[in-house]
Design a protein around this motif. Structure first.
Motif, PDB file in Angstrom:
ATOM      1  N   SER A 222      35.157  40.339  40.733  1.00 53.70           N
ATOM      2  CA  SER A 222      35.386  39.640  39.601  1.00 53.70           C
ATOM      3  C   SER A 222      36.603  40.119  38.802  1.00 53.70           C
ATOM      4  O   SER A 222      36.304  41.409  38.524  1.00 53.70           O
ATOM      5  N   LEU A 223      37.416  39.622  38.261  1.00 56.27           N
ATOM      6  CA  LEU A 223      38.408  39.974  37.068  1.00 56.27           C
ATOM      7  C   LEU A 223      37.997  39.891  35.761  1.00 56.27           C
ATOM      8  O   LEU A 223      38.751  40.088  34.772  1.00 56.27           O
ATOM      9  N   ARG A 224      36.837  39.058  35.688  1.00 58.48           N
ATOM     10  CA  ARG A 224      36.187  38.799  34.346  1.00 58.48           C
ATOM     11  C   ARG A 224      35.207  39.750  33.989  1.00 58.48           C
ATOM     12  O   ARG A 224      34.209  39.908  34.464  1.00 58.48           O
ATOM     13  N   PRO A 225      35.106  40.330  32.710  1.00 55.59           N
ATOM     14  CA  PRO A 225      34.406  41.364  32.319  1.00 55.59           C
ATOM     15  C   PRO A 225      32.924  40.975  32.364  1.00 55.59           C
ATOM     16  O   PRO A 225      32.099  41.505  33.024  1.00 55.59           O
ATOM     17  N   ASP A 226      32.559  39.775  32.000  1.00 55.28           N
ATOM     18  CA  ASP A 226      31.318  39.293  32.000  1.00 55.28           C
ATOM     19  C   ASP A 226      30.678  38.997  33.274  1.00 55.28           C
ATOM     20  O   ASP A 226      29.509  39.435  33.480  1.00 55.28           O
ATOM     21  N   ARG A 227      31.549  38.404  34.058  1.00 56.10           N
ATOM     22  CA  ARG A 227      31.270  37.907  35.462  1.00 56.10           C
ATOM     23  C   ARG A 227      30.933  39.396  36.065  1.00 56.10           C
ATOM     24  O   ARG A 227      29.892  39.528  36.901  1.00 56.10           O
TER      25      ARG A 227
ATOM     26  N   VAL B 119      41.173  46.626  48.364  1.00 57.98           N
ATOM     27  CA  VAL B 119      40.125  46.023  47.387  1.00 57.98           C
ATOM     28  C   VAL B 119      39.533  44.977  48.140  1.00 57.98           C
ATOM     29  O   VAL B 119      40.023  44.044  48.582  1.00 57.98           O
ATOM     30  N   ASN B 120      38.244  45.162  48.142  1.00 57.70           N
ATOM     31  CA  ASN B 120      37.105  44.202  48.867  1.00 57.70           C
ATOM     32  C   ASN B 120      36.671  43.340  47.917  1.00 57.70           C
ATOM     33  O   ASN B 120      35.812  43.447  47.143  1.00 57.70           O
ATOM     34  N   VAL B 121      36.642  42.034  48.329  1.00 57.78           N
ATOM     35  CA  VAL B 121      36.324  40.735  47.413  1.00 57.78           C
ATOM     36  C   VAL B 121      35.128  40.080  48.314  1.00 57.78           C
ATOM     37  O   VAL B 121      35.723  39.549  49.356  1.00 57.78           O
ATOM     38  N   VAL B 122      34.140  40.111  47.921  1.00 52.74           N
ATOM     39  CA  VAL B 122      32.820  39.191  48.582  1.00 52.74           C
ATOM     40  C   VAL B 122      33.028  37.843  48.008  1.00 52.74           C
ATOM     41  O   VAL B 122      32.931  37.859  46.765  1.00 52.74           O
TER      42      VAL B 122
ATOM     43  N   ASN C 239      32.352  33.501  42.278  1.00 52.66           N
ATOM     44  CA  ASN C 239      33.529  33.959  42.043  1.00 52.66           C
ATOM     45  C   ASN C 239      34.885  33.383  42.593  1.00 52.66           C
ATOM     46  O   ASN C 239      35.972  33.801  42.726  1.00 52.66           O
ATOM     47  N   ASP C 240      34.237  31.891  43.441  1.00 51.54           N
ATOM     48  CA  ASP C 240      35.392  31.508  44.035  1.00 51.54           C
ATOM     49  C   ASP C 240      36.554  30.907  43.374  1.00 51.54           C
ATOM     50  O   ASP C 240      37.482  30.689  43.953  1.00 51.54           O
ATOM     51  N   ASP C 241      36.443  30.706  42.120  1.00 50.30           N
ATOM     52  CA  ASP C 241      37.569  30.123  41.360  1.00 50.30           C
ATOM     53  C   ASP C 241      38.430  31.282  40.845  1.00 50.30           C
ATOM     54  O   ASP C 241      39.610  31.274  40.110  1.00 50.30           O
ATOM     55  N   GLU C 242      38.314  32.539  41.591  1.00 47.35           N
ATOM     56  CA  GLU C 242      39.004  33.725  41.217  1.00 47.35           C
ATOM     57  C   GLU C 242      39.980  34.212  42.359  1.00 47.35           C
ATOM     58  O   GLU C 242      40.560  35.248  42.479  1.00 47.35           O
ATOM     59  N   ILE C 243      39.859  33.265  43.414  1.00 55.64           N
ATOM     60  CA  ILE C 243      40.506  33.608  44.779  1.00 55.64           C
ATOM     61  C   ILE C 243      42.037  33.889  44.675  1.00 55.64           C
ATOM     62  O   ILE C 243      42.622  34.839  45.048  1.00 55.64           O
ATOM     63  N   ALA C 244      42.561  32.834  43.887  1.00 56.08           N
ATOM     64  CA  ALA C 244      44.204  32.957  43.600  1.00 56.08           C
ATOM     65  C   ALA C 244      44.526  33.975  42.554  1.00 56.08           C
ATOM     66  O   ALA C 244      45.591  34.748  42.867  1.00 56.08           O
ATOM     67  N   ALA C 245      43.421  34.444  41.641  1.00 58.96           N
ATOM     68  CA  ALA C 245      43.932  35.497  40.957  1.00 58.96           C
ATOM     69  C   ALA C 245      43.863  36.864  41.511  1.00 58.96           C
ATOM     70  O   ALA C 245      44.766  37.728  41.660  1.00 58.96           O
ATOM     71  N   PHE C 246      42.899  36.975  42.573  1.00 61.58           N
ATOM     72  CA  PHE C 246      42.810  38.092  43.477  1.00 61.58           C
ATOM     73  C   PHE C 246      44.010  38.316  44.584  1.00 61.58           C
ATOM     74  O   PHE C 246      44.625  39.287  44.537  1.00 61.58           O
ATOM     75  N   ALA C 247      44.472  37.149  45.094  1.00 67.80           N
ATOM     76  CA  ALA C 247      45.606  37.255  45.747  1.00 67.80           C
ATOM     77  C   ALA C 247      46.581  37.625  44.968  1.00 67.80           C
ATOM     78  O   ALA C 247      47.570  38.188  45.539  1.00 67.80           O
TER      79      ALA C 247
END
Ligand code: SAM
Ligand code: SF4
Length: 317
Positions: free
Chosen positions: A113-118, A148-151, A157-165
């Motif tokens: 996750s790229l969100r600190p709380d999450r 960078v490995n993202v599970v 965290n599926d709402d962050e797929i675009a941010a990671f891409a």
């Protein structure tokens, strides 16, 4: 078999719910960690048998004291051509340059996750800033490759797929999306599982994907590049597709057991052989015998309540 993963410790400074056994990092009975000298002896045997790439994993490999000296010693083993390391990244701001100097060629950094709380909720540690700094430190240290490995977990965290891409647009990293595996039965559920095709569809909304050049010992990821991107995106169908036929990896658990399949059980107790005084030839023969069963296509652990499997930290992912 050219690729060996070594879990150099089952200890970890994080408690990612999808990985740690419930109740945290208590060492399982009989999960007695190998000494580095024992890992080295086994590495020499595997290298003589054809292993060319070794990945250090865990638990968190960077919490084990003496890891830098071990990497240097591994680099002197004849036949070993590439040493890789998988880490949660927290210690990289301090250690990236030393790891490169010691002989690590490629680095995988886990970040869900790229969100600190999450991030804190998933890992149990409030260290997103350190991990992001760790990625920058890794790039500055000029490893051959940084991944960078993202599970991906539905509803987590599926709402962050675009941010990671998008991270691959500006940074020369390979962002790899991994299907959530039922490693810790109490945490995994069908409802949290997201098929890699859906992940890929979400990435394709950003732009067309062009296949990237395959890498040696690249493993099961399908790798692409978004238009104009500095880095790449990869997709790992860890659950939905069997890649058993061309799987090239072996796993050595932190307690010295050989696993020829992530979804199998421990096939061979190499620690017991070593400590019982078996000579390298005999150990190599027992490995050859264990390999005979490797290419049978396995299924995921059938019984989600099967507690006889070692934990993910013991196996190393
Ligand atoms: N501590 C290091 C780290 O987190 O990168 C190395 C060990 S960790 C077990 C290795 C990899 O396994 C990580 O990328 C982690 O995300 C992945 N992993 C752990 N549990 C998983 C699961 N249930 N499904 C998919 N990947 C998992
Ligand atoms: Fe530790 Fe890595 Fe497992 Fe997280 S995924 S608990 S960092 S071993």
């Amino acid at each position: 078999m050219e690729y060996l993963r070594m879990s150099v410790t089952d200890r970890c400074d994080m408690k990612c719910a999808y990985c740690m056994p419930t109740g945290g990092a208590e060492r399982a009975e009989g999960c007695d960690m190998l000494k580095f000298s024992e890992f080295l002896t086994l590495a020499e045997i595997f290298a003589r048998m054809g292993v060319r790439k070794i990945r250090l994993t865990g638990g968190e490999p960077l919490v084990r004291k003496g890891i830098l000296g071990f990497v240097r010693a591994l680099g002197r083993v004849p036949g070993v051509e590439q040493i890789a390391l998988t880490t949660n990244g927290v210690r990289l701001p301090r250690m990236a340059a030393e790891l490169k100097e010691a002989g690590i060629d490629t680095l995988n950094i886990s970040l869900d996750s790229l969100r600190p709380d999450r991030y804190a909720a998933i890992t149990g540690l409030d260290t997103l800033t350190q991990t992001l700094d760790g990625i920058r430190a890794a790039l500055a240290a000029r490893f051959e490759r940084v991944k960078v490995n993202v599970v991906v977990m539905k509803g987590v965290n599926d709402d962050e797929i675009a941010a990671f891409a998008r991270m691959s647009l500006s940074l020369p990293v390979q962002v790899r999306f991994i299907e959530f595996m039922p490693a810790t039965p109490s945490v995994w559920s069908e409802a949290r599982f997201m098929n890699i095709d859906a992940v890929r569809a979400a990435v394709e909304e950003i732009g067309e994907l062009t296949p990237a050049t395959p890498q040696q010992w690249g493993g099961p990821a399908k790798v692409y590049r978004l238009p104009g991107a500095a880095g790449e995106v990869g997709f790992i169908a860890a659950v939905s597709r069997h890649f058993c036929d061309d799987c090239n990896r072996l796993r050595l658990t932190s307690s010295g057991k050989l696993m020829t399949c992530l979804f199998g059980k421990e096939d061979l107790d190499l620690a017991a052989s070593l400590r019982g005084g078996a000579d390298p030839r005999t150990i190599a023969d027992s490995i050859t015998a264990a390999l005979a069963v490797k290419n049978a296509v396995r299924t995921l652990p059938g019984d989600p309540h099967d507690r006889t499997r070692p934990s993910m930290t013991c196996i190393g992912g």
